[in-house]
Design an enzyme around this catalytic site. Structure first.
Site, PDB file in Angstrom:
ATOM      1  N   LYS A  38     160.808 -32.074  59.492  1.00  0.00           N
ATOM      2  CA  LYS A  38     160.467 -31.509  60.799  1.00  0.00           C
ATOM      3  C   LYS A  38     160.154 -30.027  60.729  1.00  0.00           C
ATOM      4  O   LYS A  38     159.143 -29.564  61.240  1.00  0.00           O
ATOM      5  CB  LYS A  38     161.637 -31.715  61.766  1.00  0.00           C
ATOM      6  CG  LYS A  38     161.718 -33.112  62.312  1.00  0.00           C
ATOM      7  CD  LYS A  38     162.809 -33.179  63.354  1.00  0.00           C
ATOM      8  CE  LYS A  38     164.141 -32.855  62.730  1.00  0.00           C
ATOM      9  NZ  LYS A  38     165.079 -33.951  62.701  1.00  0.00           N
ATOM     10  N   THR A  39     161.052 -29.329  60.113  1.00  0.00           N
ATOM     11  CA  THR A  39     160.869 -27.885  60.064  1.00  0.00           C
ATOM     12  C   THR A  39     159.609 -27.531  59.299  1.00  0.00           C
ATOM     13  O   THR A  39     158.846 -26.662  59.706  1.00  0.00           O
ATOM     14  CB  THR A  39     162.078 -27.213  59.398  1.00  0.00           C
ATOM     15  OG1 THR A  39     163.256 -27.782  59.950  1.00  0.00           O
ATOM     16  CG2 THR A  39     162.068 -25.733  59.647  1.00  0.00           C
ATOM     17  N   ASP A 212     161.703 -25.960  68.421  1.00  0.00           N
ATOM     18  CA  ASP A 212     162.375 -26.734  67.387  1.00  0.00           C
ATOM     19  C   ASP A 212     163.593 -27.420  68.008  1.00  0.00           C
ATOM     20  O   ASP A 212     164.167 -26.916  68.972  1.00  0.00           O
ATOM     21  CB  ASP A 212     162.831 -25.777  66.277  1.00  0.00           C
ATOM     22  CG  ASP A 212     163.317 -26.514  65.049  1.00  0.00           C
ATOM     23  OD1 ASP A 212     162.939 -27.693  64.883  1.00  0.00           O
ATOM     24  OD2 ASP A 212     164.071 -25.926  64.266  1.00  0.00           O
ATOM     25  N   GLU A 213     164.011 -28.525  67.446  1.00  0.00           N
ATOM     26  CA  GLU A 213     165.194 -29.229  67.933  1.00  0.00           C
ATOM     27  C   GLU A 213     165.139 -29.425  69.450  1.00  0.00           C
ATOM     28  O   GLU A 213     166.082 -29.112  70.175  1.00  0.00           O
ATOM     29  CB  GLU A 213     166.472 -28.456  67.570  1.00  0.00           C
ATOM     30  CG  GLU A 213     166.612 -28.113  66.106  1.00  0.00           C
ATOM     31  CD  GLU A 213     167.167 -29.265  65.274  1.00  0.00           C
ATOM     32  OE1 GLU A 213     167.168 -30.419  65.773  1.00  0.00           O
ATOM     33  OE2 GLU A 213     167.552 -29.021  64.131  1.00  0.00           O
ATOM     34  N   GLN A 243     169.959 -36.602  66.993  1.00  0.00           N
ATOM     35  CA  GLN A 243     170.666 -35.418  66.553  1.00  0.00           C
ATOM     36  C   GLN A 243     171.008 -34.529  67.724  1.00  0.00           C
ATOM     37  O   GLN A 243     171.247 -33.339  67.574  1.00  0.00           O
ATOM     38  CB  GLN A 243     169.841 -34.664  65.517  1.00  0.00           C
ATOM     39  CG  GLN A 243     169.683 -35.466  64.249  1.00  0.00           C
ATOM     40  CD  GLN A 243     169.104 -34.635  63.131  1.00  0.00           C
ATOM     41  OE1 GLN A 243     169.682 -33.654  62.704  1.00  0.00           O
ATOM     42  NE2 GLN A 243     167.942 -35.039  62.670  1.00  0.00           N
ATOM     43  N   ARG A 606     173.138 -35.160  56.329  1.00  0.00           N
ATOM     44  CA  ARG A 606     172.890 -33.929  55.589  1.00  0.00           C
ATOM     45  C   ARG A 606     172.871 -34.199  54.097  1.00  0.00           C
ATOM     46  O   ARG A 606     172.459 -33.365  53.315  1.00  0.00           O
ATOM     47  CB  ARG A 606     173.969 -32.867  55.868  1.00  0.00           C
ATOM     48  CG  ARG A 606     174.102 -32.363  57.295  1.00  0.00           C
ATOM     49  CD  ARG A 606     172.812 -31.942  57.898  1.00  0.00           C
ATOM     50  NE  ARG A 606     172.242 -33.021  58.678  1.00  0.00           N
ATOM     51  CZ  ARG A 606     170.968 -33.116  58.974  1.00  0.00           C
ATOM     52  NH1 ARG A 606     170.125 -32.227  58.574  1.00  0.00           N
ATOM     53  NH2 ARG A 606     170.519 -34.130  59.689  1.00  0.00           N
TER      54      ARG A 606
END
Length: 974
Positions: A38-39, A212-213, A243, A606
């Site tokens: 994503k980032t 973002d997020e 998330q 993670r």
DNA sequence: CTGAGATCTCTTTTT
DNA sequence: GAGATCTCAG
């Protein structure tokens, strides 16, 4: 330029990512699961917007939710964009961006440009005082939460009676803030909304907004986002509802709907295809787990501690796994104490992220409060806190009455004091002569001096922030003060203060490192240039409540200790989650189980290669109760607890190496390196039988606990700095081992061979070394990916879909063989297991297998006849750790299962490390040994992410004017 | 009323 | 295992 740049830009992107990055749609929603890049996609899009579309960096706004994310984003954009152009981008957390706008343009809405920021403890303090004064029965934290919600969301629905008291409190609070010229965190957003509504020109330059997020946005932030983008309405969001872990901060997943509704024609892109790497991780991890499983038969050892695992992992991998590949993730920051002390004892270097707030230390807060007063004397709260620090003979009572007097007279404490010392006060509260002198001489004068100096400095007299602080410390005699107050402990406190000075120096050196740059100039819009470094510094402290330690320690690899929240968006090869117990996750104070579950999900995802979950047997403080394993992993653990810790055997490590795409050093090299330490096996903990011999048979949990505690203290005082590996792990007698183990208060251990592993996406076709990272075709769908849509459906059609989809899972007990874990739809997961897929409907209805596989706990529920009744459940729990290993290896042979049953039974009395294995399904056993009634279903409330995955996929119901790939909106990029 | 010592109480997560 | 709160001597 575009061509060249594009080539390199897109070379690292897959198809879906490329599409997302280069979309011409005005609004783009990128929905993606963990590890889908994503980032990377978002940063690449920024690069594309700048380099290809041609926006000026300063006309691009990127908002994140955490400081760390902002920092990382900035760094990555910087790398990708080059030329330091990232500094021009308006990038930061929502709060920090809002603050910048308010500092620059806030005067238009009547804001004093010198406004300060009330941080959490400020707010808490203020509200507590108000509650006391009002003598309401409401609980200050509740009031605080209510107020915050009200601001962040606009509305709070609750009983009107409640609201009334809260409302009063709210108003008082707001007045108080205003008087002190403070904005709290929520105000930053709220006021910025106000500003941008009334003065759109402030953001008239903004061409594109990227969030973002996105799943973490709350109501105000959503508004803010829209307002940021009001000029062009071009927005890119990236998110993953699974998330979403900031519900407590009023994040609303609903905002996704709003987005799609408010921005017709949004292009939605799932980063499914990019799951490739993760998918192969899954695949390979599977094998890793198998390796471990095969070890179970050896009866040598069990249990273990993550600190030891870390060392062993490092050794057994011949250094392929280093400290910085390892993270220990915690639900609560407080838990870090245990971890930190354990790590410290083992001499494992670590760094703490999140939770641990440098600026919250008392000694630092004092200095900060002085600075805040220097900056803004009317900050009553700050002044009240330090008026008697160092001791000046003013007690709480006096302060309180002075504060009240100030309030009555609509003035500030500072002004009141000044007045008093000048002698023109009609004293209502008496201040002793001696005290008066001290206040006048030591406090007022000191601060005034510094204020004057600082004001002069603004005129270019060469007196900078560091000098200001140093002068302050000197004038205060702060070192002496610390010495007087803290005795021998003072040194560390003083060194903190010095570190603070160093931070200030760093800030001065390069403010852009810590704080944003000024907002871009906009023709015809007048700005207030932020010149006051002190103001910026203080804001930075409030908005980035953690220091950046990276710079000095970068040479040494460090284990990361972090809260789960703070770990979001990051990944490590090896992840430990050492407190998976009820009360920690789900947290005892949490009322949203679904969110807690997502939190665990975030934590688990993670991990790149190795994942260990663990559960201590006892709480660390005075609790008589044995801790219970988190219900989220109950079903997994029931079947997957391993007797022992992980074994980092060569085949295992080879697989790990493959996952990480690293080279495992040759065997001889590895063994050479570990000549004198490190047991190859993890056999720290005694057998059940041995445990009995040590006198650990059930004597009641509480006495056990007490014993434990004693051991703990005992141990701490006795164990020197000697090599812990040797001392505890290997040669030490069991008694020592026990002591040692109990000194570590997060001892229990549940290994999980990677969350992914817990739920294989596919049957391992041919377990062979061929399982390389890139071998898997891209068709494997990341489970979480769909969930955004799944969620969307949920809101419309929740009850129906859910109950249907989850029906079988919700059934508490099933008979062996009748139900089966939800495997891959196309391929039954475990070839040797009988049973039918849980969700027949879906199976035929065609959700992707991966969706369901991804489920953590509930996907795996299977059961078999209970072997023991609840009355057989043990009452006492000896102090041995539990190890659990989530794995997804194929079913074990019957024989093995028998064996396992026996093992578990043994635990009934002695509670050694218990061993679960996903394939050796046996939930009832877990039930038995833990003495806990299992809830009817895992997903009793809310739809946990993994549960949502089970829902059939449906396209979004929102209408859109054009179809994907058809007419694209045209960029008016003139 | 202050200040020192003792006792109680908690403890989410982030801006 | 620290912070807030309480108690009591000065």
């Amino acid at each position: 330029m575009a061509a060249v740049n594009n080539a390199s830009l897109f070379s690292t992107l897959n198809k879906a990512q490329t599409q997302a990055v280069s979309s011409n749609a005005p609004t783009v929603a990128i929905l993606a699961g963990p590890g889908s890049g994503k980032t990377h996609t978002l940063t690449s899009r920024v690069v594309w917007l700048v380099d290809h579309v041609g926006y000026q960096p300063c006309d691009v706004l990127v908002a994140t939710f955490t400081v760390k994310a902002a920092r990382e984003m900035k760094e990555r954009i910087g790398k990708a964009l080059g030329g330091g152009r990232e500094k021009k981008i308006v990038l930061g957390t929502f709060h920090s961006i809002a603050r910048r706008y308010l500092a620059t343009y806030g005067q238009r809405i009547g804001l004093d440009p010198k406004f300060g920021i009330a941080d959490d403890s400020d707010s808490r303090g203020i509200i507590t005082r108000i509650c006391k004064r009002l003598d309401t029965k409401i609980d200050p934290p509740a009031a605080k939460a209510w107020i915050s919600k009200k601001k962040a969301r606009g509305t709070v629905d609750d009983a009107p009676t409640k609201s009334k008291a809260f409302m009063t409190c709210f108003m008082e609070y707001q007045q108080h803030l205003e008087r002190a010229n403070l904005l709290d965190y929520d105000d930053l957003l709220v006021r910025c909304v106000e500003l941008l509504r009334r003065y759109p020109s402030c953001v008239s330059n903004i061409q594109s907004v990227l969030i973002d997020e996105y799943q973490d946005t709350n109501g105000v932030q959503y508004e803010l986002m829209k307002l940021f983008a009001q000029e062009r309405r071009r927005i890119t969001i990236v998110g993953d509802p699974d998330q979403s872990i900031y519900g407590w901060r009023s994040a609303e997943i609903r905002n996704l709907f709003r987005f799609l509704r408010d921005f017709n024609g949004t292009e939605e892109i799932s980063l499914e295809e990019n799951y490739r790497s993760s998918s192969s991780i899954l695949d390979v991890s599977l094998r890793v787990i198998q390796q471990q499983r095969s070890l179970r038969k050896e009866p040598t050892g069990r249990g273990g501690l993550d600190r030891l695992q870390i060392k062993r992992a490092k050794a057994m991998s011949g250094g392929m796994i280093k400290e910085d590949d390892v993270a220990i993730l915690l639900r609560s920051a407080i838990l870090s104490r245990h971890v930190e002390s354990a790590l410290g004892k083992s001499g494992i270097p670590y760094k703490m992220i999140g939770g641990f707030k440098f600026y919250e230390r008392t000694e630092i807060k004092v200095v900060l409060d002085y600075l805040r007063i220097i900056h803004q004397p009317d900050n009553n709260d700050a002044l009240a806190r330090i008026i008697n620090v160092p001791k000046r003979g003013i007690g709480d009572a006096t302060v309180k009455s002075l504060l009240e007097e100030a309030e009555r007279g609509s003035t500030s404490l500072w002004k009141l004091l000044v007045k008093h010392c000048r002698g023109d006060r009609n004293a209502k509260t008496t201040i002793r002569k001696q005290t008066e002198q001290k206040i006048s001489g030591e406090l007022l004068k000191l601060i005034n001096n510094l204020r004057i100096k600082w004001a002069d400095a603004a005129k270019g007299k060469g007196f900078d922030l560091v000098e200001l602080i140093e002068q302050l410390l000197k004038d205060l005699g702060f070192e002496k003060h610390l010495e007087d107050t803290y005795g021998d402990e003072y040194e560390s406190r003083w060194s903190n203060v010095q570190e603070f000075v160093a931070l200030a120096a760093e800030f001065m050196k390069d403010p852009s490192l810590t704080e944003e740059d000024a907002l871009p100039d906009i023709a015809s819009v007048e700005q207030v240039r932020e010149t006051d470094v002190l103001a910026k510094f203080l804001a930075n402290v409030s908005l980035a409540s953690d220091k950046q330690t990276d710079s000095e320690n970068q040479d040494k690899p460090l284990v990361t200790v972090s809260t789960i929240h703070a770990a979001k968006g990051l990944e490590w090869p090896m992840v430990f989650i050492p407190a998976v117990y009820k009360g920690s996750i789900p947290h005892i104070r949490s009322d949203d189980d679904a969110e807690e579950r997502r939190l665990l999900y975030v934590a688990m995802t993670r991990a790149q290669a190795l994942l260990y979950l663990s559960c201590p047997l006892y709480g660390s403080h005075s609790s008589n109760d044995a801790l219970q394993l988190s219900p989220f992993v109950e079903d997994l653990s029931a079947t997957q607890f391993l007797k022992r810790g992980p074994s980092f055997e060569r085949p295992t490590m080879q697989e790990v190496g493959r996952i990480l795409r690293r080279e495992l050093p040759p065997e001889d090299a590895i063994y050479k390196g570990m000549a004198y330490m490190t047991p190859i096996e993890d056999n720290l903990f005694p057998d059940p039988t041995e445990a009995k011999e040590t006198g650990r048979s059930s004597t009641g949990a509480s006495s056990e606990a007490r014993q434990l505690k004693r051991h703990k203290t005992h141990h701490i005082s006795n164990t020197g700095q000697s090599n812990p590996e040797v001392v505890e792990g290997w040669n030490a007698p069991y008694s020592t081992t026990m002591q040692k183990s109990s000194s570590f208060t997060l001892p229990g251990f549940t290994t999980a061979g990677a969350h992914h592993v817990a739920n294989p996406q596919e049957p391992r076709p041919k377990p062979g070394p061929a399982a390389g990272p890139s071998r898997r075709p891209v068709s494997n769908r990341p489970p979480a990916q769909r969930t955004l849509r799944g969620f969307v459906i949920t809101d419309h059609d929740q009850s129906k879909t859910t109950s249907e989809a989850l029906g079988p899972i919700l059934q508490p007990r099933r008979v062996l063989g009748q139900s089966q874990s939800v495997g891959n739809r196309r391929n039954p997961i475990y070839p040797t297991q009988q049973g039918t897929p849980l969700l027949k409907k879906e199976a035929s209805g065609g959700i992707e297998s991966a969706l369901t596989d991804h489920k953590l706990g509930s996907a795996k529920i299977t059961s078999r006849p209970t072997k023991m009744t609840p009355s057989e459940q043990p009452q006492a729990v000896p102090a041995v750790k539990q190890y659990a290993c989530f794995s997804s290896s194929p079913t074990k042979p019957e024989k093995d299962e028998e064996e396992e049953a026996t093992v578990v039974l043994a635990e009934e009395q002695t509670r050694p490390a218990s061993c679960f294995h996903s394939t050796t399904v046996g939930a009832p056993q877990a039930l038995g040994f833990r003495g806990v009634k299992r809830p009817a279903g895992l997903s009793h409330e809310g739809i946990a992410p993994m549960d949502r995955l089970k829902k059939p996929f449906k396209p979004l119901t929102i209408k859109r004017p054009w179809r994907k790939g058809a007419v694209q909106p045209v960029y008016d990029n003139s």
